[in-house]
Enzyme design. Structure first.
Site, PDB file in Angstrom:
ATOM      1  N   VAL A   3       4.000  -0.669   4.226  1.00 23.31           N
ATOM      2  CA  VAL A   3       2.641  -1.028   4.617  1.00 23.31           C
ATOM      3  C   VAL A   3       2.049  -1.954   3.550  1.00 23.31           C
ATOM      4  CG1 VAL A   3       0.352  -0.186   5.207  1.00 23.31           C
ATOM      5  CG2 VAL A   3       2.371   1.182   5.802  1.00 23.31           C
ATOM      6  N   ASP A  47       3.902  15.776  11.854  1.00 25.06           N
ATOM      7  CA  ASP A  47       4.182  15.319  10.490  1.00 25.06           C
ATOM      8  C   ASP A  47       2.883  15.179   9.691  1.00 25.06           C
ATOM      9  OD1 ASP A  47       5.819  14.589   8.392  1.00 25.06           O
ATOM     10  OD2 ASP A  47       5.891  12.472   8.948  1.00 25.06           O
ATOM     11  N   LEU A  74       0.813  -1.216   0.000  1.00 21.22           N
ATOM     12  CA  LEU A  74       0.000   0.000   0.000  1.00 21.22           C
ATOM     13  C   LEU A  74       0.845   1.265   0.000  1.00 21.22           C
ATOM     14  CD1 LEU A  74      -2.718  -1.056   2.612  1.00 21.22           C
ATOM     15  CD2 LEU A  74      -2.881  -1.119   0.108  1.00 21.22           C
ATOM     16  N   PHE A 120      10.501   4.765   7.210  1.00 24.99           N
ATOM     17  CA  PHE A 120      10.399   4.047   8.482  1.00 24.99           C
ATOM     18  C   PHE A 120       9.849   2.634   8.335  1.00 24.99           C
ATOM     19  CE2 PHE A 120       8.815   3.802  12.997  1.00 24.99           C
ATOM     20  CZ  PHE A 120      10.068   3.871  13.567  1.00 24.99           C
ATOM     21  N   GLY A 121       9.170   2.334   7.237  1.00 25.11           N
ATOM     22  CA  GLY A 121       8.599   1.006   7.078  1.00 25.11           C
ATOM     23  C   GLY A 121       7.784   0.882   5.809  1.00 25.11           C
TER      24      GLY A 121
END
Length: 463
Positions: free
Chosen positions: A56, A164, A48, A53-54
Site C-alpha cells: 500500500v 481477519d 504505508l 497480498f500486496g
C-alpha cells in the site's frame, strides 16, 4: 485507457455478483495498457504498509491534488486462490458504505498488476499507534471498540464475515479528532466471504487469518460462523488495554492449545486500573464456545459501551440465561429435597413440629412412625375408593398400633398436599409411596428395618 465492465474484472478476477438484494456502489474498474499510464494519473509517494497480498502506497491524484491510498497487487495466476480472494475483496468493497469501513474509489487493471484506490488514513495502522502508546486508556478503547462493533454489525447484517480482524487491518483515519478520540477504518477484505445466511449450509470450514486473533472454532475443524469476528474483537480490545495478546506461547502448538482450552485471565498489573465492566465484556467476547459468545449487537448495547450505569449486567446471550436459570432451579430443587427428607414423615402424620432439644426418639420408634404413616395413607386410599359409587369397600385390617384415620384428617391433609405442588415440592404422601415401592439402598438396611418393625409389633401386642 478504457473502462472495464463495472460488474467485475476480466478473466473472472471478480466473482459473479450474487443474487442477494444488495445494492453495489458505482465503483469503476478501469483497464490500462500498462503501469506507466497509472503514473500519469497518480503520483506515488511513501509506502504505508506491506502484507502477503500486496503493498500500500500513499498517492496524490495529479489533477485534483487529493491524497489517496493505492493497494498494489501482483496479478494472480488464473484459477489460483488469490484470484478468488481479490475478487471477494473488490465485490465486498463495492457493496459496503459505512463510516468505519474503508472506502473504495476505483480499481485499475493492467497486464501485470491490479490497483485498488481507497481513501487515505493518515494515522496509519492501529498496531503502529499501539506500539507508540504502549496501552490505550479505557475511554480510548471504548470508542475504538464501539466503532469496530458498529462496522461488524453492518457487515453481519449483510452476511459478510471479515475473518481477519486484527490491529494491522484497522486503520486510524486521523491521529485524533477534536474530542481527542481515535477514529478507525476496517480494511483488508481479502479473506472475507459473503455467505448465504446463518443456516447450517453456510457454515465455513477453512482455517484462515492470523493465529493470535483466530477464534478456537476456526481451528477445530468442526466449522464456524460469523461469531469468529467477535472473538477477534475481544483479542483487539484485550491488546489495546494491556499491550499484550490474551494468549501467549513460545510455540505455535502450545499457543493453539491455550486458545482452544484456556480461559482469559487478567494477571498483569495494568488490569487493576481497568473497570470490572470492561473485563466482563472481554470475558463474554473470549468464550471458547461460540454459542455463549457475545454478538456484535449485544456488544453495542452493553452498558460498558453505552455508558449507561443504571443497566444491570446481564448474561451475554439466551443460552447463558438458560444455563443460569437451570443452575438456580437445580440449587432450589436440591434444597427442597433435603428439607423434605427431614420432614416428610412428620408432614404425613400431621404432627406438630418438635424442637430439636425435645426430640429423643430412638431408631426403633422412628421406624415405627414411618410404618404408621404408610399404613395410615393406605387406609385413606381404601376409604376414598369406598366412597366411589359402584365400588365395594375393601376389607383392610390396620395394624394394632395404628389408630384408624378419620375422613376429616384426610381432608385436612389435602390442602397441604396442594400447597406442596404450588411451591414445587413433592407432597409427603408421594415420598412415602416412593419409599415403599423403591429398592433399598443396601440389604443390611432392609434387614435391619424388618427387625425393628418386628420388634415394634411385638411390643405393641404385649401392651
Amino acid at each position: 485507457m478504457r473502462e472495464a465492465d463495472v460488474t467485475g474484472l476480466d478473466m473472472d478476477m471478480v466473482s459473479p455478483r450474487t443474487t442477494r438484494d444488495t445494492l453495489e456502489r458505482d465503483v469503476p474498474v478501469i483497464r490500462l495498457e500498462n503501469d506507466v499510464e497509472l503514473r500519469e494519473i497518480y503520483q506515488f509517494g511513501r509506502k504505508l504498509g506491506q502484507g502477503s497480498f500486496g503493498v500500500v502506497y500513499e498517492a496524490t491524484h495529479i489533477e485534483t491534488q487529493t491524497k489517496w491510498a493505492i493497494k498494489e497487487v501482483c496479478r494472480p495466476a488464473a484459477g489460483s486462490s488469490k484470484v478468488k480472494m481479490l475478487g471477494h475483496e473488490i465485490n465486498i468493497l463495492k457493496q459496503v458504505n459505512h463510516d468505519c469501513i474503508i472506502h473504495l474509489k476505483e480499481v485499475y487493471d493492467t497486464a501485470k498488476m491490479i490497483y485498488l484506490v481507497t481513501e487515505l488514513c493518515a494515522g496509519g495502522e492501529l498496531n503502529q499507534l499501539l506500539q507508540r502508546k504502549k496501552v490505550f486508556t479505557e475511554d480510548e478503547t471504548r470508542h475504538i471498540i464501539r466503532s469496530l462493533a458498529d462496522a461488524v454489525v453492518y457487515l453481519h447484517k449483510r452476511d459478510i464475515v471479515h475473518r481477519d480482524l486484527k490491529l494491522e487491518n484497522i486503520l486510524v483515519k486521523n491521529s485524533v479528532d477534536d474530542d481527542g478520540r481515535i477514529n478507525i477504518k476496517v480494511t483488508d477484505f481479502g479473506l472475507s466471504v459473503q455467505t448465504g445466511g446463518v443456516g447450517i449450509e453456510n457454515i465455513m470450514t477453512e482455517a484462515c487469518g492470523t493465529l493470535i486473533y483466530m477464534a478456537p472454532e476456526m481451528m477445530s475443524g468442526r466449522g464456524y460462523s460469523q461469531w469468529c469476528d467477535l472473538w477477534s474483537i475481544g483479542v483487539v480490545m484485550y491488546m489495546l488495554l494491556c499491550g499484550e495478546p490474551p494468549f501467549v506461547s513460545r510455540t505455535k502448538t502450545n499457543l493453539l492449545e491455550e486458545i482452544m482450552n484456556k480461559e482469559v485471565t487478567f494477571n498483569q498489573s495494568i488490569w487493576a486500573t481497568v473497570s470490572d465492566a470492561a473485563k466482563n465484556v472481554l470475558t463474554c467476547l473470549l468464550r471458547v464456545e461460540p454459542a455463549y459468545r457475545m454478538s456484535a449487537n449485544q456488544l453495542l448495547e452493553n452498558p460498558w459501551i453505552t455508558g449507561d450505569t443504571n443497566v444491570p449486567a446481564i448474561p451475554s446471550n439466551v443460552l447463558e440465561m438458560m444455563r443460569d436459570h437451570m443452575e438456580e432451579e437445580e440449587s432450589k430443587r436440591a434444597l427442597t429435597l433435603e428439607e423434605l427428607s427431614l420432614t416428610s414423615s412428620e408432614d404425613a402424620l400431621d404432627a406438630p413440629p418438635v424442637p430439636k432439644e425435645a426430640s429423643t426418639e430412638t431408631d426403633s420408634n422412628y421406624t415405627a412412625k414411618i410404618k404408621e404413616s404408610h399404613d395410615s395413607l393406605q387406609q385413606e386410599k381404601c376409604k376414598n375408593s369406598s366412597e366411589t359409587p359402584g365400588t365395594p369397600p375393601p376389607t383392610t385390617q390396620a395394624h394394632a398400633s395404628v389408630k384408624p384415620t378419620t375422613q376429616s384428617s384426610a381432608k385436612q391433609r389435602r390442602p397441604q398436599e396442594k400447597k406442596d405442588f404450588s411451591t414445587g415440592q413433592k407432597p409427603a404422601s408421594d415420598f412415602s409411596k416412593a419409599d415403599d415401592q423403591g429398592p433399598s439402598a443396601s440389604s443390611k438396611t432392609r434387614n435391619g428395618t424388618r427387625k425393628l418393625l418386628a420388634s415394634c409389633k411385638t411390643n405393641s401386642h404385649s401392651e
